[in-house]
Design an enzyme around this catalytic site. Structure first.
Site, PDB file in Angstrom:
ATOM      1  N   LYS A  47       2.623   0.697   2.436  1.00 63.31           N
ATOM      2  CA  LYS A  47       3.916   1.343   2.395  1.00 63.31           C
ATOM      3  C   LYS A  47       4.430   1.477   0.971  1.00 63.31           C
ATOM      4  O   LYS A  47       5.389   2.198   0.712  1.00 63.31           O
ATOM      5  CB  LYS A  47       4.928   0.509   3.208  1.00 63.31           C
ATOM      6  CG  LYS A  47       4.509   0.213   4.609  1.00 63.31           C
ATOM      7  CD  LYS A  47       5.529  -0.796   5.236  1.00 63.31           C
ATOM      8  CE  LYS A  47       4.939  -1.418   6.479  1.00 63.31           C
ATOM      9  NZ  LYS A  47       5.713  -2.567   6.939  1.00 63.31           N
ATOM     10  N   GLY A  48       3.844   0.725   0.061  1.00 68.64           N
ATOM     11  CA  GLY A  48       4.399   0.617  -1.295  1.00 68.64           C
ATOM     12  C   GLY A  48       4.627   1.943  -2.009  1.00 68.64           C
ATOM     13  O   GLY A  48       5.567   2.080  -2.786  1.00 68.64           O
ATOM     14  N   GLU A 103      -0.586   5.496  -5.752  1.00 68.75           N
ATOM     15  CA  GLU A 103      -0.289   4.072  -5.555  1.00 68.75           C
ATOM     16  C   GLU A 103       0.983   3.693  -6.298  1.00 68.75           C
ATOM     17  O   GLU A 103       1.353   4.329  -7.290  1.00 68.75           O
ATOM     18  CB  GLU A 103      -1.447   3.217  -6.080  1.00 68.75           C
ATOM     19  CG  GLU A 103      -2.363   2.647  -5.007  1.00 68.75           C
ATOM     20  CD  GLU A 103      -1.710   1.595  -4.103  1.00 68.75           C
ATOM     21  OE1 GLU A 103      -0.468   1.574  -3.945  1.00 68.75           O
ATOM     22  OE2 GLU A 103      -2.464   0.787  -3.541  1.00 68.75           O
ATOM     23  N   ASP A 104       1.637   2.656  -5.818  1.00 67.25           N
ATOM     24  CA  ASP A 104       2.796   2.136  -6.530  1.00 67.25           C
ATOM     25  C   ASP A 104       2.370   1.189  -7.639  1.00 67.25           C
ATOM     26  O   ASP A 104       2.914   1.219  -8.730  1.00 67.25           O
ATOM     27  CB  ASP A 104       3.771   1.445  -5.561  1.00 67.25           C
ATOM     28  CG  ASP A 104       3.086   0.395  -4.689  1.00 67.25           C
ATOM     29  OD1 ASP A 104       1.884   0.542  -4.408  1.00 67.25           O
ATOM     30  OD2 ASP A 104       3.749  -0.578  -4.296  1.00 67.25           O
ATOM     31  N   ASP A 107      -2.555  -4.233  -9.191  1.00 71.11           N
ATOM     32  CA  ASP A 107      -2.354  -5.624  -9.588  1.00 71.11           C
ATOM     33  C   ASP A 107      -3.740  -6.193  -9.905  1.00 71.11           C
ATOM     34  O   ASP A 107      -4.216  -6.064 -11.029  1.00 71.11           O
ATOM     35  CB  ASP A 107      -1.657  -6.322  -8.400  1.00 71.11           C
ATOM     36  CG  ASP A 107      -0.959  -7.600  -8.784  1.00 71.11           C
ATOM     37  OD1 ASP A 107      -1.589  -8.425  -9.474  1.00 71.11           O
ATOM     38  OD2 ASP A 107       0.203  -7.799  -8.406  1.00 71.11           O
ATOM     39  N   LYS A 135      -0.731  -3.791 -13.835  1.00 70.44           N
ATOM     40  CA  LYS A 135      -0.617  -5.087 -14.530  1.00 70.44           C
ATOM     41  C   LYS A 135      -1.949  -5.394 -15.206  1.00 70.44           C
ATOM     42  O   LYS A 135      -2.836  -5.978 -14.575  1.00 70.44           O
ATOM     43  CB  LYS A 135      -0.317  -6.197 -13.522  1.00 70.44           C
ATOM     44  CG  LYS A 135       1.070  -6.191 -12.942  1.00 70.44           C
ATOM     45  CD  LYS A 135       1.210  -7.427 -12.063  1.00 70.44           C
ATOM     46  CE  LYS A 135       2.520  -7.472 -11.342  1.00 70.44           C
ATOM     47  NZ  LYS A 135       2.551  -8.590 -10.373  1.00 70.44           N
ATOM     48  N   PHE A 156       6.003 -11.033 -10.795  1.00 70.16           N
ATOM     49  CA  PHE A 156       6.147 -10.453  -9.468  1.00 70.16           C
ATOM     50  C   PHE A 156       7.308  -9.478  -9.466  1.00 70.16           C
ATOM     51  O   PHE A 156       8.444  -9.859  -9.732  1.00 70.16           O
ATOM     52  CB  PHE A 156       6.328 -11.532  -8.393  1.00 70.16           C
ATOM     53  CG  PHE A 156       5.960 -11.006  -7.042  1.00 70.16           C
ATOM     54  CD1 PHE A 156       4.638 -11.003  -6.631  1.00 70.16           C
ATOM     55  CD2 PHE A 156       6.917 -10.463  -6.206  1.00 70.16           C
ATOM     56  CE1 PHE A 156       4.272 -10.475  -5.392  1.00 70.16           C
ATOM     57  CE2 PHE A 156       6.562  -9.926  -4.969  1.00 70.16           C
ATOM     58  CZ  PHE A 156       5.243  -9.932  -4.564  1.00 70.16           C
ATOM     59  N   VAL A 157       7.012  -8.203  -9.203  1.00 70.52           N
ATOM     60  CA  VAL A 157       8.046  -7.169  -9.236  1.00 70.52           C
ATOM     61  C   VAL A 157       8.282  -6.584  -7.848  1.00 70.52           C
ATOM     62  O   VAL A 157       7.374  -6.545  -7.018  1.00 70.52           O
ATOM     63  CB  VAL A 157       7.698  -6.038 -10.240  1.00 70.52           C
ATOM     64  CG1 VAL A 157       7.756  -6.559 -11.667  1.00 70.52           C
ATOM     65  CG2 VAL A 157       6.336  -5.423  -9.947  1.00 70.52           C
ATOM     66  N   ARG A 169      12.059  -3.295  -0.797  1.00 72.08           N
ATOM     67  CA  ARG A 169      11.463  -1.978  -1.039  1.00 72.08           C
ATOM     68  C   ARG A 169      12.542  -0.934  -1.328  1.00 72.08           C
ATOM     69  O   ARG A 169      12.319   0.044  -2.029  1.00 72.08           O
ATOM     70  CB  ARG A 169      10.693  -1.497   0.205  1.00 72.08           C
ATOM     71  CG  ARG A 169       9.465  -2.302   0.550  1.00 72.08           C
ATOM     72  CD  ARG A 169       8.633  -1.525   1.579  1.00 72.08           C
ATOM     73  NE  ARG A 169       7.722  -2.380   2.327  1.00 72.08           N
ATOM     74  CZ  ARG A 169       6.479  -2.665   1.937  1.00 72.08           C
ATOM     75  NH1 ARG A 169       6.014  -2.188   0.805  1.00 72.08           N
ATOM     76  NH2 ARG A 169       5.713  -3.435   2.672  1.00 72.08           N
TER      77      ARG A 169
HETATM   78  C1  PRP Z   1       0.385  -3.880  -2.687  1.00 74.15           C
HETATM   79  C2  PRP Z   1       0.613  -2.670  -3.570  1.00 74.15           C
HETATM   80  C3  PRP Z   1      -0.772  -2.123  -3.783  1.00 74.15           C
HETATM   81  C4  PRP Z   1      -1.636  -3.377  -3.782  1.00 74.15           C
HETATM   82  C5  PRP Z   1      -1.979  -3.783  -5.180  1.00 74.15           C
HETATM   83  O1  PRP Z   1       0.265  -3.434  -1.354  1.00 74.15           O
HETATM   84  O2  PRP Z   1       1.443  -1.730  -2.933  1.00 74.15           O
HETATM   85  O3  PRP Z   1      -1.142  -1.288  -2.720  1.00 74.15           O
HETATM   86  O4  PRP Z   1      -0.845  -4.415  -3.161  1.00 74.15           O
HETATM   87  O5  PRP Z   1      -2.638  -5.013  -5.190  1.00 74.15           O
HETATM   88  P1  PRP Z   1      -4.087  -5.242  -5.778  1.00 74.15           P
HETATM   89  O6  PRP Z   1      -4.292  -4.373  -6.965  1.00 74.15           O
HETATM   90  O7  PRP Z   1      -4.061  -6.715  -6.171  1.00 74.15           O
HETATM   91  O8  PRP Z   1      -5.063  -5.013  -4.695  1.00 74.15           O
HETATM   92  P2  PRP Z   1       0.371  -4.422  -0.111  1.00 74.15           P
HETATM   93  O9  PRP Z   1      -0.992  -4.852   0.284  1.00 74.15           O
HETATM   94  O10 PRP Z   1       1.357  -5.505  -0.433  1.00 74.15           O
HETATM   95  O11 PRP Z   1       0.922  -3.510   1.056  1.00 74.15           O
HETATM   96  P3  PRP Z   1       2.280  -2.661   1.006  1.00 74.15           P
HETATM   97  O12 PRP Z   1       2.036  -1.490   0.122  1.00 74.15           O
HETATM   98  O13 PRP Z   1       2.509  -2.263   2.424  1.00 74.15           O
HETATM   99  O14 PRP Z   1       3.348  -3.571   0.474  1.00 74.15           O
HETATM  100 MG    MG Z   2       3.244  -5.448  -0.291  1.00 71.22          MG
HETATM  101 MN    MN Z   3       0.466  -1.114  -1.206  1.00 73.23          MN
END
Ligand code: PRP
Ligand code: MG
Ligand code: MN
Length: 183
Positions: A47-48, A103-104, A107, A135, A156-157, A169
């Site tokens: 969802k990010g 992507e948002d 990480d 990051k 953590f953001v 969100r």
């Molecule tokens: C978060 C974020 C990226 C991913 C990055 O999603 O939105 O999609 O983690 O992490 P990484 O580079 O360490 O793999 P999340 O899995 O939390 O799902 P969400 O988007 O629904 O919050």
């Molecule tokens: Mg998430």
């Molecule tokens: Mn995500």
């Protein structure tokens, strides 16, 4: 809103909007408006990426189509497990299409590196990535990313789509979360 859970504002709404416009101009130059592959296909990662996806699509001067995938690697923890699950797959075939994953945040890079491998087996004409945030100090794998909005410190953001345990969100800016919230 959210009391004092947000320790600081890292990126303001105005900075996000300016960067989105800048990224949209770069992206529009890479894909001709009348490409034989058809309209650019934005694949938003739920969802990010929801807010960035919709704002980017509106900022782009070329026609785009939107598809969404939901994958999850975090659950409600603050660190990536590396285990990626497809919660919702694409509805459409992407073979022969120009695909841009939206992507948002990158990480550890594990989610995206898995997703790129997965989508590339479906034979798109091209497959690139745009991410609002990255990051650099948290990366655990190399992923080729065509467009990055902001490189940020390893904190953590939340906000603008990014959650902690599904909260925050809806904040219109990117903020750092006070450690008291997750410790
Ligand atoms: C978060 C974020 C990226 C991913 C990055 O999603 O939105 O999609 O983690 O992490 P990484 O580079 O360490 O793999 P999340 O899995 O939390 O799902 P969400 O988007 O629904 O919050
Ligand atoms: Mg998430
Ligand atoms: Mn995500």
């Amino acid at each position: 809103m959210y009391g004092d859970d947000i320790a600081s504002v890292l990126i303001t709404q105005e900075e996000i909007a300016a960067k989105t416009k800048e990224l949209a101009e770069l992206i529009a130059k890479r894909y001709p408006a009348d490409a034989p592959e058809g309209d650019l296909l934005l694949v938003g990662v739920l969802k990010g990426a929801i807010f960035f996806m919709t704002d980017l699509a509106k900022a782009l001067s070329i026609p785009t189509q939107m598809e969404f995938m939901a994958v999850s690697s975090y659950g409600s923890s603050t660190s990536s497990s590396g285990v990626v699950r497809i919660m919702k797959d694409l509805d459409k075939d992407i073979a022969g299409r120009n695909v841009l994953i939206v992507e948002d945040i990158i990480d550890s890079g594990l989610t995206l590196s898995w997703l790129k491998r997965n989508l590339s087996t479906r034979n798109p004409a091209s497959l690139e990535v745009v991410t609002l945030l990255r990051k650099p100090d948290a990366l655990r794998t190399h992923v080729d990313v065509a467009h990055v909005g902001f490189d940020i410190p390893n904190e953590f953001v939340v906000g603008y789509g990014l959650d902690y345990a599904e909260r925050y969100r809806d904040l219109p800016y990117i903020g750092t979360l006070d450690p008291k919230v997750y410790s």
